[in-house]
Motif scaffolding. Structure first.
Motif, PDB file in Angstrom:
ATOM      1  N   GLU A  14      37.107 -45.256 117.926  1.00 49.88           N
ATOM      2  CA  GLU A  14      36.177 -46.165 118.155  1.00 49.88           C
ATOM      3  C   GLU A  14      35.027 -45.585 118.923  1.00 49.88           C
ATOM      4  OE1 GLU A  14      38.429 -50.172 118.560  1.00 49.88           O
ATOM      5  OE2 GLU A  14      40.144 -48.605 118.783  1.00 49.88           O
ATOM      6  N   VAL A  16      33.730 -47.520 121.539  1.00 54.02           N
ATOM      7  CA  VAL A  16      33.830 -47.744 122.783  1.00 54.02           C
ATOM      8  C   VAL A  16      34.687 -46.660 123.526  1.00 54.02           C
ATOM      9  CG1 VAL A  16      33.447 -50.208 122.406  1.00 54.02           C
ATOM     10  CG2 VAL A  16      35.731 -49.290 122.174  1.00 54.02           C
ATOM     11  N   MET A  17      35.412 -45.861 122.673  1.00 54.69           N
ATOM     12  CA  MET A  17      36.420 -45.101 123.660  1.00 54.69           C
ATOM     13  C   MET A  17      35.706 -43.543 123.868  1.00 54.69           C
ATOM     14  SD  MET A  17      38.850 -46.645 124.272  1.00 54.69           S
ATOM     15  CE  MET A  17      39.778 -45.489 124.811  1.00 54.69           C
ATOM     16  N   ARG A  19      33.434 -42.244 125.463  1.00 56.43           N
ATOM     17  CA  ARG A  19      33.317 -41.864 126.918  1.00 56.43           C
ATOM     18  C   ARG A  19      34.683 -41.561 127.529  1.00 56.43           C
ATOM     19  NH1 ARG A  19      33.344 -43.312 131.850  1.00 56.43           N
ATOM     20  NH2 ARG A  19      33.681 -45.546 131.169  1.00 56.43           N
ATOM     21  N   HIS A  20      35.630 -42.310 127.322  1.00 54.03           N
ATOM     22  CA  HIS A  20      37.002 -42.049 127.576  1.00 54.03           C
ATOM     23  C   HIS A  20      37.605 -40.632 127.017  1.00 54.03           C
ATOM     24  CE1 HIS A  20      37.902 -46.161 129.232  1.00 54.03           C
ATOM     25  NE2 HIS A  20      36.668 -46.439 128.343  1.00 54.03           N
ATOM     26  N   GLN A  23      35.342 -37.618 128.450  1.00 54.97           N
ATOM     27  CA  GLN A  23      35.832 -37.190 129.733  1.00 54.97           C
ATOM     28  C   GLN A  23      37.267 -36.717 130.011  1.00 54.97           C
ATOM     29  OE1 GLN A  23      35.315 -40.780 132.191  1.00 54.97           O
ATOM     30  NE2 GLN A  23      36.575 -39.847 133.850  1.00 54.97           N
ATOM     31  N   ARG A  50      28.316 -49.434 110.383  1.00 50.08           N
ATOM     32  CA  ARG A  50      27.205 -49.634 111.527  1.00 50.08           C
ATOM     33  C   ARG A  50      26.066 -50.476 111.367  1.00 50.08           C
ATOM     34  NH1 ARG A  50      27.530 -44.759 115.306  1.00 50.08           N
ATOM     35  NH2 ARG A  50      25.560 -45.194 115.567  1.00 50.08           N
ATOM     36  N   GLN A  53      24.803 -53.735 113.484  1.00 51.75           N
ATOM     37  CA  GLN A  53      25.865 -54.138 114.775  1.00 51.75           C
ATOM     38  C   GLN A  53      24.853 -53.949 116.002  1.00 51.75           C
ATOM     39  OE1 GLN A  53      28.888 -55.247 114.341  1.00 51.75           O
ATOM     40  NE2 GLN A  53      29.108 -54.631 112.246  1.00 51.75           N
ATOM     41  N   VAL A  54      25.161 -54.957 116.820  1.00 53.00           N
ATOM     42  CA  VAL A  54      24.666 -54.815 118.254  1.00 53.00           C
ATOM     43  C   VAL A  54      25.440 -54.373 119.167  1.00 53.00           C
ATOM     44  CG1 VAL A  54      23.450 -56.433 119.978  1.00 53.00           C
ATOM     45  CG2 VAL A  54      23.389 -56.825 117.385  1.00 53.00           C
ATOM     46  N   GLY A  55      26.814 -54.824 119.093  1.00 51.56           N
ATOM     47  CA  GLY A  55      27.810 -54.212 120.011  1.00 51.56           C
ATOM     48  C   GLY A  55      28.271 -53.036 119.426  1.00 51.56           C
ATOM     49  N   ARG A  56      29.126 -52.381 120.275  1.00 48.41           N
ATOM     50  CA  ARG A  56      29.776 -51.025 119.921  1.00 48.41           C
ATOM     51  C   ARG A  56      31.352 -51.306 119.564  1.00 48.41           C
ATOM     52  NH1 ARG A  56      29.393 -46.020 123.483  1.00 48.41           N
ATOM     53  NH2 ARG A  56      28.898 -44.982 121.413  1.00 48.41           N
ATOM     54  N   ALA A  57      31.562 -52.634 119.186  1.00 52.19           N
ATOM     55  CA  ALA A  57      32.813 -52.860 119.221  1.00 52.19           C
ATOM     56  C   ALA A  57      33.468 -52.330 117.784  1.00 52.19           C
ATOM     57  CB  ALA A  57      33.230 -54.321 119.227  1.00 52.19           C
ATOM     58  N   ARG A  85      46.710 -45.095 120.998  1.00 52.15           N
ATOM     59  CA  ARG A  85      46.751 -46.835 120.844  1.00 52.15           C
ATOM     60  C   ARG A  85      45.430 -47.122 119.940  1.00 52.15           C
ATOM     61  NH1 ARG A  85      46.753 -49.333 126.260  1.00 52.15           N
ATOM     62  NH2 ARG A  85      47.221 -51.066 125.243  1.00 52.15           N
ATOM     63  N   HIS A  86      44.623 -46.462 119.572  1.00 52.48           N
ATOM     64  CA  HIS A  86      43.295 -46.683 118.992  1.00 52.48           C
ATOM     65  C   HIS A  86      43.395 -46.463 117.674  1.00 52.48           C
ATOM     66  CE1 HIS A  86      41.445 -48.303 122.692  1.00 52.48           C
ATOM     67  NE2 HIS A  86      42.072 -47.506 123.313  1.00 52.48           N
ATOM     68  N   ILE A  87      42.387 -47.232 116.889  1.00 48.45           N
ATOM     69  CA  ILE A  87      41.899 -46.826 115.433  1.00 48.45           C
ATOM     70  C   ILE A  87      41.236 -45.502 115.445  1.00 48.45           C
ATOM     71  CG2 ILE A  87      40.560 -47.701 113.695  1.00 48.45           C
ATOM     72  CD1 ILE A  87      40.692 -50.451 114.707  1.00 48.45           C
TER      73      ILE A  87
END
Lengths: 103, 328
Positions: A14, A16-17, A19-20, A23, A50, A53-57, A85-87
């Motif tokens: 995803e 949103v992940m 950068r996580h 890192q 995509r 889409q405005v958000g990154r969710a 835990r993520h898609i």
């Protein structure tokens, strides 16, 4: 020309992940990776795209690493702690590289 | 009462609403019409900057008063408490898991800035003034709902991620919040002079850009409804219509207690009635990855957003008019 064995790890995760994940990879000493945008797709969690889409969710990205085979477990431990835990999808393939000292 | 229907009818044939409907119909009909991601993001940056900047200019003209601080406090309270009501309604109506119900509840405690912008345009069209600082209230209502929803999950033993410094940073420095607050401060600092300088870009073309953005929202909503319709039960759809009315009622009470103008009360109702589909979905994917994103996004963008845009806003305007002692 001489080639050297390497592992190519492709992680679709995803957006949103992103950068996580990068890192966690850096902290595990994996400093070389490429992040690619992904247009859309379908999986266990349904279809996504995509477009518009405005958000990154709703978006996904592909993080690609090429590493020496002996460093694979370190990379996978760091990556799995984030993606567990993520898609997403984690895929490992055998590869050949030209300049082994770079990986 | 005929005034409500007239207002709703006028609203339905405005270019803004018709653009949204065009996108919705095109997506449901599987048209290949689409907006590239970069253009959609560009349009949203334009709209956020314009609405924040104009709000700041309005405050610079009228000055600050205690009502601003009270309105900000009320906004935070609403954003913290609405997820609790939404969670209870979801558990009673749709029997969702704790995680899914909390994730959806966070969306309904936060706000939809595009619904806010559409309401602002409709108010301006009717010649009804509203407090410029309601933009700051909108920004203040974006994040508290996320904290509230995560607290619900932890309290109900649903797992989830505890609030770390990293998560706080991601929530509070979310792009839409930074842009809204930043442009509000710029508008406040530069005032009417600043507006005269850049108004050519941010005033005249505003409604046209809003139409394009709503066309895109219609496409995204339609695609979501088409691909995820099997995940939405009738009970969930009913929640998507009941919850905005509950939120609007809370906003009406807070707006009247605060002594806001009629336009300000309408905007407080709209903020409380709307559901997030930009800031909260991203935060929920990080904090509650087990929650089904198709449920919350399809509900907020495919059910509540169109309801508020077409029927909700005229209804809230009528309620605020009646509460102000007017005749509808």
């Amino acid at each position: 020309m001489d080639t050297h064995p390497a592992k190519r790890v492709e992680i679709i995760i995803e957006a949103v992940m992103e950068r996580h994940l990068t890192q966690a990879l850096s902290e595990a000493g994996v400093t070389g990776f490429t992040v690619l945008p992904v247009m859309g797709g379908s999986g266990r969690s349904g279809e996504w795209s995509r477009e518009g889409q405005v958000g990154r969710a709703s978006g996904m990205v592909a993080v690609i690493c090429l590493i020496r085979p002996e460093r694979l477990d370190t990379l996978l431990d760091a990556a799995f702690a984030v993606v567990e835990r993520h898609i997403g999808v984690v895929c490992i393939t055998d590869a050949q590289v030209l300049r082994a000292e770079r990986f | 009462m005929p005034g409500i229907f007239q207002l709703a009818a006028d609203n339905l044939v405005s270019p803004i609403i018709l653009s949204f409907l065009l996108g919705l119909i095109a997506a449901l009909g599987r048209s290949d019409l689409n907006f590239p991601e970069a253009i959609a993001k560009g349009l949203s940056i334009y709209l956020l900057f314009a609405i924040g900047f104009k709000g700041g200019v309005s405050v610079s003209g009228h000055g600050l008063d205690g009502k601003l601080v009270a309105a900000l406090g009320a906004g935070v309270m609403l954003s913290l408490s609405l997820p609790v009501a939404a969670f209870a309604l979801l558990r009673a109506m749709a029997r969702l898991s704790v995680t899914d119900a909390a994730a959806i509840a966070a969306h309904y405690g936060s706000i939809s800035i595009v619904t806010f912008v559409a309401a602002t345009s409709l108010l301006a069209g009717q010649g009804i003034a509203a407090e410029g600082y309601m933009v700051a209230v909108a920004a203040a209502m974006e994040a508290p709902a996320i904290v509230s929803a995560l607290w619900i999950v932890v309290a109900r033993g649903g797992g989830g991620k505890r609030m770390s410094a990293d998560l706080w940073r991601e929530i509070l420095l979310n792009g839409s919040i930074v842009l809204l607050i930043g442009s509000f401060v710029i508008g406040w600092m530069t005032g009417q002079g600043g507006l005269n300088e850049i108004g050519g870009l941010f005033v005249e073309p505003f409604k046209g850009v809003l139409c394009l953005f709503l066309l895109d929202m219609g496409l995204v909503a339609g695609r979501g409804l088409r691909t995820n319709r099997s995940t939405l039960s009738l009970r969930l759809v009913a929640f998507g219509i009941v919850m905005p009315v509950v939120g609007a009622l809370a906003g009406l009470i807070f707006g009247i207690v605060l002594g806001l103008s009629q336009g300000g009360v309408v905007l407080m109702m709209v903020l409380s009635a709307s559901a997030s589909y930009i800031a909260v979905p991203a935060a929920m994917r990080v904090a509650l990855p087990e929650a089904n994103p198709a449920l919350s996004l399809t509900l907020s963008l495919g059910v509540t957003f169109p309801f508020n845009l077409t029927l909700g806003i005229p209804l809230y305007m009528a309620a605020a008019e009646i509460a102000a002692g007017g005749n509808f």
